[in-house]
Every structure is written in structure tokens, then in C-alpha cells.
Design a protein around this motif. Sequence first.
Motif, PDB file in Angstrom:
ATOM      1  N   GLU A  31       0.833  -1.200   0.000  1.00  0.00           N
ATOM      2  CA  GLU A  31       0.000   0.000   0.000  1.00  0.00           C
ATOM      3  C   GLU A  31       0.870   1.253   0.000  1.00  0.00           C
ATOM      4  O   GLU A  31       0.559   2.232  -0.685  1.00  0.00           O
ATOM      5  N   LYS A  32       1.976   1.212   0.726  1.00  0.00           N
ATOM      6  CA  LYS A  32       2.890   2.365   0.766  1.00  0.00           C
ATOM      7  C   LYS A  32       3.384   2.703  -0.637  1.00  0.00           C
ATOM      8  O   LYS A  32       3.439   3.869  -1.014  1.00  0.00           O
ATOM      9  N   TYR A  33       3.740   1.691  -1.425  1.00  0.00           N
ATOM     10  CA  TYR A  33       4.195   1.945  -2.787  1.00  0.00           C
ATOM     11  C   TYR A  33       3.078   2.572  -3.622  1.00  0.00           C
ATOM     12  O   TYR A  33       3.299   3.528  -4.347  1.00  0.00           O
ATOM     13  N   HIS A  34       1.885   2.018  -3.515  1.00  0.00           N
ATOM     14  CA  HIS A  34       0.768   2.549  -4.305  1.00  0.00           C
ATOM     15  C   HIS A  34       0.496   4.014  -3.952  1.00  0.00           C
ATOM     16  O   HIS A  34       0.242   4.826  -4.836  1.00  0.00           O
ATOM     17  N   LEU A  35       0.559   4.348  -2.674  1.00  0.00           N
ATOM     18  CA  LEU A  35       0.351   5.741  -2.267  1.00  0.00           C
ATOM     19  C   LEU A  35       1.464   6.630  -2.795  1.00  0.00           C
ATOM     20  O   LEU A  35       1.223   7.762  -3.214  1.00  0.00           O
ATOM     21  N   LYS A  36       2.691   6.114  -2.811  1.00  0.00           N
ATOM     22  CA  LYS A  36       3.822   6.862  -3.355  1.00  0.00           C
ATOM     23  C   LYS A  36       3.623   7.105  -4.856  1.00  0.00           C
ATOM     24  O   LYS A  36       3.916   8.175  -5.361  1.00  0.00           O
ATOM     25  N   ARG A  37       3.099   6.094  -5.555  1.00  0.00           N
ATOM     26  CA  ARG A  37       2.844   6.221  -6.986  1.00  0.00           C
ATOM     27  C   ARG A  37       1.748   7.263  -7.228  1.00  0.00           C
ATOM     28  O   ARG A  37       1.808   8.021  -8.181  1.00  0.00           O
ATOM     29  N   GLY A  38       0.708   7.265  -6.380  1.00  0.00           N
ATOM     30  CA  GLY A  38      -0.265   8.338  -6.413  1.00  0.00           C
ATOM     31  C   GLY A  38      -1.543   8.113  -7.195  1.00  0.00           C
ATOM     32  O   GLY A  38      -2.362   9.009  -7.282  1.00  0.00           O
ATOM     33  N   TYR A  39      -1.735   6.943  -7.769  1.00  0.00           N
ATOM     34  CA  TYR A  39      -2.976   6.698  -8.512  1.00  0.00           C
ATOM     35  C   TYR A  39      -3.223   5.201  -8.618  1.00  0.00           C
ATOM     36  O   TYR A  39      -2.328   4.396  -8.420  1.00  0.00           O
ATOM     37  N   CYS A  40      -4.452   4.841  -8.964  1.00  0.00           N
ATOM     38  CA  CYS A  40      -4.818   3.441  -9.171  1.00  0.00           C
ATOM     39  C   CYS A  40      -4.612   3.100 -10.637  1.00  0.00           C
ATOM     40  O   CYS A  40      -5.072   3.824 -11.525  1.00  0.00           O
ATOM     41  N   CYS A  41      -3.941   1.984 -10.891  1.00  0.00           N
ATOM     42  CA  CYS A  41      -3.694   1.561 -12.279  1.00  0.00           C
ATOM     43  C   CYS A  41      -4.841   0.718 -12.820  1.00  0.00           C
ATOM     44  O   CYS A  41      -4.887   0.417 -14.008  1.00  0.00           O
ATOM     45  N   GLY A  42      -5.780   0.303 -11.951  1.00  0.00           N
ATOM     46  CA  GLY A  42      -6.925  -0.478 -12.404  1.00  0.00           C
ATOM     47  C   GLY A  42      -6.646  -1.950 -12.597  1.00  0.00           C
ATOM     48  O   GLY A  42      -7.445  -2.647 -13.209  1.00  0.00           O
ATOM     49  N   SER A  43      -5.525  -2.450 -12.076  1.00  0.00           N
ATOM     50  CA  SER A  43      -5.161  -3.858 -12.262  1.00  0.00           C
ATOM     51  C   SER A  43      -5.660  -4.771 -11.147  1.00  0.00           C
ATOM     52  O   SER A  43      -5.391  -5.962 -11.173  1.00  0.00           O
ATOM     53  N   GLY A  44      -6.332  -4.221 -10.153  1.00  0.00           N
ATOM     54  CA  GLY A  44      -6.837  -5.037  -9.049  1.00  0.00           C
ATOM     55  C   GLY A  44      -5.740  -5.494  -8.101  1.00  0.00           C
ATOM     56  O   GLY A  44      -5.762  -6.608  -7.604  1.00  0.00           O
ATOM     57  N   CYS A  45      -4.775  -4.639  -7.843  1.00  0.00           N
ATOM     58  CA  CYS A  45      -3.636  -4.984  -6.984  1.00  0.00           C
ATOM     59  C   CYS A  45      -4.100  -5.360  -5.578  1.00  0.00           C
ATOM     60  O   CYS A  45      -5.065  -4.796  -5.057  1.00  0.00           O
ATOM     61  N   ARG A  46      -3.399  -6.305  -4.986  1.00  0.00           N
ATOM     62  CA  ARG A  46      -3.743  -6.839  -3.666  1.00  0.00           C
ATOM     63  C   ARG A  46      -3.823  -5.761  -2.590  1.00  0.00           C
ATOM     64  O   ARG A  46      -4.686  -5.795  -1.725  1.00  0.00           O
ATOM     65  N   HIS A  47      -2.912  -4.792  -2.610  1.00  0.00           N
ATOM     66  CA  HIS A  47      -2.843  -3.778  -1.557  1.00  0.00           C
ATOM     67  C   HIS A  47      -3.236  -2.387  -2.039  1.00  0.00           C
ATOM     68  O   HIS A  47      -2.818  -1.387  -1.464  1.00  0.00           O
TER      69      HIS A  47
END
Length: 56
Positions: A31-47
Motif C-alpha cells: 500500500e505504501k508503494y501505491h500511495l507513493k505512486r499516487g494513482y490506481c492503475c486499475g489492475s486489481g492490486c492486492r494492496h
Amino acid sequence: MPELPDWALTGEPTIEGEDYYYDGPYMVFTEKYHLKRGYCCGSGCRHCPWKVEQPK
């Protein structure tokens, strides 16, 4: 030079155990990485902190 995938464009190095971990042969972003990236890619990532429902 090959084109980088969207997840690699944060400009910051990733840290194993903080930004991602391995589940068998799969790299799983935290989740920390996703927040750092800043957006949802729409791939259904686990966190994914946005929990976007994927189309069926």
C-alpha cells in the motif's frame, strides 16, 4: 531504450520489504508503494488503497 511501465515512473528507488515483497515468484507492491505512486492503475492490486472494483 525500452519504455518503462507506469509503476516504475515514481522516480524513487523501490525498497524490498517496504515498497514490495515476493509471494513465490510474484512481486507484490505494498500500500505504501501505491500511495507513493499516487494513482490506481486499475489492475486489481492486492494492496491497492483505492480498492477499485475491476470489470468482469
